[in-house]
Design a protein around this motif. Structure first.
Motif, short mmCIF file in Angstrom:
data_model
loop_
_atom_site.label_atom_id
_atom_site.label_comp_id
_atom_site.label_asym_id
_atom_site.label_seq_id
_atom_site.Cartn_x
_atom_site.Cartn_y
_atom_site.Cartn_z
N HIS A 97 0.84 -1.19 0.00
CA HIS A 97 0.00 0.00 0.00
C HIS A 97 0.89 1.25 0.00
CE1 HIS A 97 -4.12 -1.66 1.33
NE2 HIS A 97 -3.38 -2.67 0.87
N ALA A 98 0.56 2.20 -0.85
CA ALA A 98 1.33 3.44 -0.92
C ALA A 98 1.35 4.14 0.43
CB ALA A 98 0.73 4.37 -1.97
N GLY A 99 2.52 4.59 0.83
CA GLY A 99 2.69 5.23 2.12
C GLY A 99 3.05 4.28 3.24
N TRP A 100 2.89 2.99 2.97
CA TRP A 100 3.20 1.96 3.96
C TRP A 100 4.31 1.03 3.46
CZ3 TRP A 100 0.05 1.53 8.45
CH2 TRP A 100 -1.08 2.37 8.45
N ASP A 101 4.76 1.23 2.26
CA ASP A 101 5.59 0.23 1.58
C ASP A 101 7.07 0.58 1.51
OD1 ASP A 101 5.22 2.38 -0.10
OD2 ASP A 101 4.67 1.18 -1.87
N GLY A 102 7.52 1.57 2.27
CA GLY A 102 8.94 1.89 2.28
C GLY A 102 9.75 0.72 2.82
N PRO A 103 10.90 0.44 2.26
CA PRO A 103 11.69 -0.70 2.72
C PRO A 103 12.09 -0.63 4.18
CG PRO A 103 12.99 0.72 1.26
CD PRO A 103 11.57 1.16 1.16
N ASP A 104 12.23 0.59 4.72
CA ASP A 104 12.62 0.76 6.13
C ASP A 104 11.45 0.99 7.06
OD1 ASP A 104 15.34 0.44 5.58
OD2 ASP A 104 15.60 2.56 5.13
N GLN A 105 10.24 0.94 6.53
CA GLN A 105 9.06 0.99 7.39
C GLN A 105 8.81 -0.40 7.96
OE1 GLN A 105 6.71 3.45 4.24
NE2 GLN A 105 5.49 3.56 6.12
N PRO A 106 8.25 -0.47 9.17
CA PRO A 106 7.95 -1.79 9.74
C PRO A 106 6.84 -2.48 8.96
CG PRO A 106 7.01 -0.07 11.11
CD PRO A 106 7.85 0.63 10.07
N VAL A 107 6.96 -3.78 8.80
CA VAL A 107 5.87 -4.52 8.17
C VAL A 107 4.64 -4.35 9.04
CG1 VAL A 107 6.49 -6.70 9.30
CG2 VAL A 107 5.20 -6.73 7.16
N ALA A 108 3.50 -4.09 8.41
CA ALA A 108 2.29 -3.68 9.14
C ALA A 108 1.11 -4.56 8.78
CB ALA A 108 1.96 -2.21 8.84
N GLY A 109 0.38 -4.98 9.81
CA GLY A 109 -0.80 -5.81 9.58
C GLY A 109 -0.47 -7.28 9.52
N VAL A 110 0.37 -7.76 10.45
CA VAL A 110 0.70 -9.18 10.50
C VAL A 110 0.08 -9.80 11.74
CG1 VAL A 110 2.85 -9.09 9.20
CG2 VAL A 110 2.91 -8.63 11.62
N SER A 111 -0.46 -10.98 11.58
CA SER A 111 -0.99 -11.74 12.70
C SER A 111 0.15 -12.30 13.54
CB SER A 111 -1.85 -12.90 12.19
OG SER A 111 -1.03 -13.84 11.49
N TRP A 112 -0.20 -12.80 14.71
CA TRP A 112 0.81 -13.49 15.54
C TRP A 112 1.33 -14.70 14.79
CZ3 TRP A 112 1.80 -18.25 17.53
CH2 TRP A 112 2.76 -18.33 18.54
N TYR A 113 0.45 -15.39 14.07
CA TYR A 113 0.87 -16.57 13.32
C TYR A 113 1.94 -16.23 12.28
CZ TYR A 113 -3.34 -18.92 15.17
OH TYR A 113 -4.30 -19.48 15.97
N GLU A 114 1.74 -15.12 11.57
CA GLU A 114 2.72 -14.71 10.56
C GLU A 114 4.03 -14.30 11.19
OE1 GLU A 114 0.41 -12.42 7.13
OE2 GLU A 114 -0.61 -12.23 9.07
#
Length: 274
Positions: A97-114
């Motif tokens: 998603h634009a604005g969330w996809d920078g390589p140094d941004q934290p991965v966002a929207g991951v479950s505990w399982y992921e």
């Protein structure tokens, strides 16, 4: 004070060694801001461990995806793999998603399982609840990673000041005593522990003060049907100012392991012998 660091060969994640020793976990009984699960304050001993200096970034998570992380069941717990297949999960919620996809941004929207699957692929694990707290707090009982002052927009990404994640490490003034960044704000951090509000009291009553963890076996012993959420720490970019205690070193938030909100992120850890 400087601490030993190294770059993990699997995903090039910078990690810091948190030396073995005791620290103050939780808040005193008289602390009116603290919730029941933060009490009682107790001295806990942890063996030395490594923990990521930053939350896992998009660039690092991309390595997991490219390596077939969503296609290989051996990285996943059985429940997590079944959940992934049932819901046809192929990537985090905010992936690309634009604005969330920078390589140094934290991965966002991951479950505990992921998060757990990534940690296994990386040859590590999620930090225990106690490990996360020590890495955020140090040994002096401070309320926030930076000390006891209230959070501000200059030291943490919270209260929707920006409205999304930022590059990790951007708020250097908010780093912890061990040099860990984004322990408060930006993205929340999943931990290994199951959530049970009375666990602190249980630890004191059972003298469980060395490397405490509410793990799967203990959860079954206590009653798995009553303990169904994982401990999440640190708050995120959307944590409101009136809820700023969520940014503290001791506040826990319980979420089902399948939860995937834009502020759900994580960092990994490993024993010093690993």
């Amino acid at each position: 004070m400087r601490f030993e660091t190294f770059e993990h060969p699997q995903d090039r994640s910078p990690m810091v060694l948190v030396p073995a020793g005791s620290f103050l976990m939780g808040q005193p009984e008289k602390d009116f801001l603290a919730e029941a699960h933060e009490k009682p304050q107790r001295e806990v001993f942890l063996s030395d461990f490594w923990i990521d200096i930053y939350p896992v970034t998009n660039a690092r998570y991309a390595l997991f995806i490219a390596a077939g992380g969503y296609d290989q069941p051996h990285w996943w717990l059985q429940d997590g793999w079944a959940w992934k297949c049932l819901h046809r999960i192929r990537q985090p919620v905010m992936w690309g998603h634009a604005g969330w996809d920078g390589p140094d941004q934290p991965v966002a929207g991951v479950s505990w399982y992921e998060a757990d699957a990534y940690a296994r692929w990386a040859g590590r694990r999620l930090p225990t609840d106690a490990e996360w707290e020590k890495a955020a707090r140090g040994a002096d009982g401070r309320r926030y990673p930076w000390g006891d002052d209230w959070p501000t927009a200059s030291i943490a990404n919270f209260d929707s000041h920006i409205g999304r994640t930022t590059a990790v490490g951007l708020f250097a003034g908010g780093s912890s005593p061990y040099g860990c960044h984004d322990m408060a704000g930006n993205v929340n951090n999943w931990t290994r522990d199951w959530y049970w509000p009375a666990f602190g009291w249980f630890c004191v009553q059972r003298s469980l003060v060395h490397n405490p963890e509410l793990h799967d076996e203990l959860r079954i012993h206590l009653g798995a049907s009553l303990i169904s959420e994982k401990v999440d720490r640190g708050g995120g970019f959307g944590t409101a100012r009136e809820c700023q205690e969520v940014l503290s070193c001791t506040r826990k938030v319980p979420w089902k392991p399948e939860t995937r909100q834009p502020w759900n992120g994580f960092r990994t850890a490993s024993g010093a012998e690993s």
